[in-house]
Design a protein around this motif. Structure first.
Motif, PDB file in Angstrom:
ATOM      1  N   LEU A 208       0.896  -1.105  -0.006  1.00  0.00           N
ATOM      2  CA  LEU A 208       0.108   0.007  -0.013  1.00  0.00           C
ATOM      3  C   LEU A 208       0.765   1.157  -0.058  1.00  0.00           C
ATOM      4  O   LEU A 208       1.951   1.398   1.086  1.00  0.00           O
ATOM      5  N   ALA A 222       0.605  -4.962   2.613  1.00  0.00           N
ATOM      6  CA  ALA A 222      -1.006  -5.049   2.639  1.00  0.00           C
ATOM      7  C   ALA A 222      -1.433  -6.237   3.368  1.00  0.00           C
ATOM      8  O   ALA A 222      -2.554  -6.420   3.996  1.00  0.00           O
ATOM      9  N   PRO A 225      -3.266  -5.779   7.168  1.00  0.00           N
ATOM     10  CA  PRO A 225      -4.698  -5.561   7.324  1.00  0.00           C
ATOM     11  C   PRO A 225      -5.506  -6.522   6.734  1.00  0.00           C
ATOM     12  O   PRO A 225      -6.554  -6.880   6.926  1.00  0.00           O
ATOM     13  N   ARG A 226      -4.946  -7.015   5.487  1.00  0.00           N
ATOM     14  CA  ARG A 226      -5.980  -8.043   4.841  1.00  0.00           C
ATOM     15  C   ARG A 226      -5.966  -9.356   5.821  1.00  0.00           C
ATOM     16  O   ARG A 226      -7.249  -9.881   5.809  1.00  0.00           O
ATOM     17  N   LEU A 266      -8.993  -1.033   3.314  1.00  0.00           N
ATOM     18  CA  LEU A 266      -7.669  -1.045   3.404  1.00  0.00           C
ATOM     19  C   LEU A 266      -6.987   0.503   3.070  1.00  0.00           C
ATOM     20  O   LEU A 266      -6.017   0.711   4.125  1.00  0.00           O
ATOM     21  N   GLU A 313      -2.547   0.437  -4.460  1.00  0.00           N
ATOM     22  CA  GLU A 313      -2.083  -0.941  -4.283  1.00  0.00           C
ATOM     23  C   GLU A 313      -1.290  -1.362  -5.407  1.00  0.00           C
ATOM     24  O   GLU A 313      -1.617  -1.336  -6.344  1.00  0.00           O
TER      25      GLU A 313
END
Length: 319
Positions: A208, A222, A225-226, A266, A313
Motif C-alpha cells: 500500500l 498489505a 490488514p488483509r 484498506l 496498491e
C-alpha cells in the motif's frame, strides 16, 4: 559490507561487555561518525527530501541524519547488552495495554502492527513480555543485521536468539515471499494468540502506497490488514521509542484500526496506521527507520495528507 558490519559489531560488543554504561553513548557517537562524509554524500540528499516532506523545510535534516546513524549503533549495542546479560536494569513501560487486553478478550487473538522504529525489534518485545504477553513474531528468514549469506549464517543468529527470549515463538518465511503463511497465522489467532508483524514493506509481495508528507508515499505491506479483515482479528498499531539513550523504553499501543473501516477498508486502515505513528515520529525522528523507504508520490496525481483516493496498491517489491 559484511566485513564492515562484522568489525562494527566487534567494537560495540566489546564496548557492551567491558565499558561502563556512561561510555556507551560516546562510543556509539564515535563509531557512527566513521565514514560520515561518505554516508552524507550518498544518503543525505534523498534523506533530506523525505525529512522536509514530513517535518517541514525548517527541519535540520543533516542533524537528524547523523542522529539516525547514531541511533542505529545504539540499537546494536543495546542488543549486545541484552545478549550479555547486562540489560536487566533497563526500564520498559507499556502505554495502552488496555487496548490489547480488550482485543484479546474478544477471543479472536490480536495482531500488533508496530511502526518501523529502531528499538521495536528488541525492546518492544521485552516490554510486552514484562507485561505478561508472549507473542509470535512473523519475520523474514533473513531477519537481522544484513541479508547476505554470511550475515544470515554468522551475524544474524544472535539477533534471533536474543529476541526470542521474549517471544512465544517465531514464524519465518523466505525473503520477499510470505505466501503460505495464511494457515499458521490464522491458527495463532484462532487460539487467542498475539502476532507481531512490523509495519514495513521489506518482505511484502503487495504494498500500500500511503500518503506520507508533502508529495511522498510510504510503502506498507498489505498483508497485515488483509489478514485482520479475513480473520476478524483486531489490528493494533504500536510504536516503541527510547525516551533517553539506552532507556527507559516505552511501547505505545493504540486501539483497533481495523474496526469500522468502512466499505473500502484498506485505505482507511493504512491511513489510521500512519496517523498513529506520526506523533512518535515527530517526537523522535532519529529513531524512525522508514526515512530511506519514503518514495516520491506516483506521477498520476498529487498526494494530500488525508487523500484516500491517492492510496494505491501495487505488486512491486520494496527497494
Amino acid at each position: 559490507r559484511d566485513l564492515r558490519e562484522a568489525a562494527l559489531q566487534a567494537i560495540l560488543l566489546a564496548g557492551a561487555a567491558v565499558l561502563p554504561e556512561r561510555a556507551w553513548v560516546p562510543l556509539c557517537r564515535a563509531t557512527s561518525r566513521v565514514r560520515a562524509a561518505v554516508h552524507r554524500r550518498r544518503r543525505l540528499p534523498a534523506f533530506g527530501r523525505a525529512v522536509a516532506a514530513v517535518l517541514g523545510p525548517d527541519a535540520d535534516a543533516a542533524a537528524i541524519h547523523d542522529s539516525w546513524r547514531e541511533e542505529l549503533h545504539r540499537r546494536r549495542l543495546a542488543l549486545f547488552r541484552e545478549a550479555l546479560g547486562r540489560g536487566g536494569g533497563a526500564i520498559h513501560r507499556v502505554v495502552g495495554l488496555e487496548h490489547l487486553r480488550a482485543a484479546l478478550a474478544a477471543g479472536r487473538g490480536a495482531i500488533l502492527w508496530p511502526a518501523h522504529f529502531a528499538h521495536q525489534t528488541l525492546h518492544g518485545k521485552r516490554a510486552l513480555a514484562e507485561a505478561g504477553i508472549r507473542a509470535q513474531q512473523v519475520s523474514s528468514a533473513d531477519h537481522g543485521f544484513l541479508g547476505s549469506r554470511f550475515a544470515v549464517a554468522v551475524l544474524n543468529p544472535l539477533v534471533l536468539r536474543t529476541e526470542e527470549r521474549f517471544l512465544a515463538g517465531r514464524i519465518r518465511f523466505p525473503p520477499g515471499d510470505p505466501s503460505g503463511l495464511g494457515a499458521p497465522l490464522r491458527a495463532v489467532l484462532r487460539a487467542g494468540g498475539v502476532l507481531i508483524i512490523v509495519n514495513n514493506a521489506y518482505s511484502a509481495r503487495r504494498q500500500l502506497l500511503v500518503p506520507f508528507g508533502e508529495g511522498m508515499v510510504l510503502p506498507m505491506a498489505a498483508g497485515p490488514p488483509r489478514l485482520a479483515l479475513a480473520a476478524g482479528a483486531p489490528l493494533l498499531p504500536c510504536v516503541t521509542i527510547a525516551l533517553q539513550p539506552f532507556g527507559p523504553y516505552e511501547l505505545r499501543i493504540g486501539p483497533d484500526i481495523a474496526a469500522d473501516a468502512g466499505p473500502d477498508p484498506l485505505p482507511m486502515i493504512a491511513l489510521r496506521a500512519r496517523d498513529a505513528m506520526l506523533p512518535a515520529l515527530r517526537e523522535a525522528p532519529a529513531q524512525f527507520l522508514g526515512w530511506p523507504l519514503l518514495l516520491p508520490a506516483p506521477a498520476a496525481g498529487p498526494v494530500g495528507a488525508g487523500d484516500l483516493t491517492s492510496l494505491t496498491e501495487t505488486p512491486e517489491t520494496t527497494p
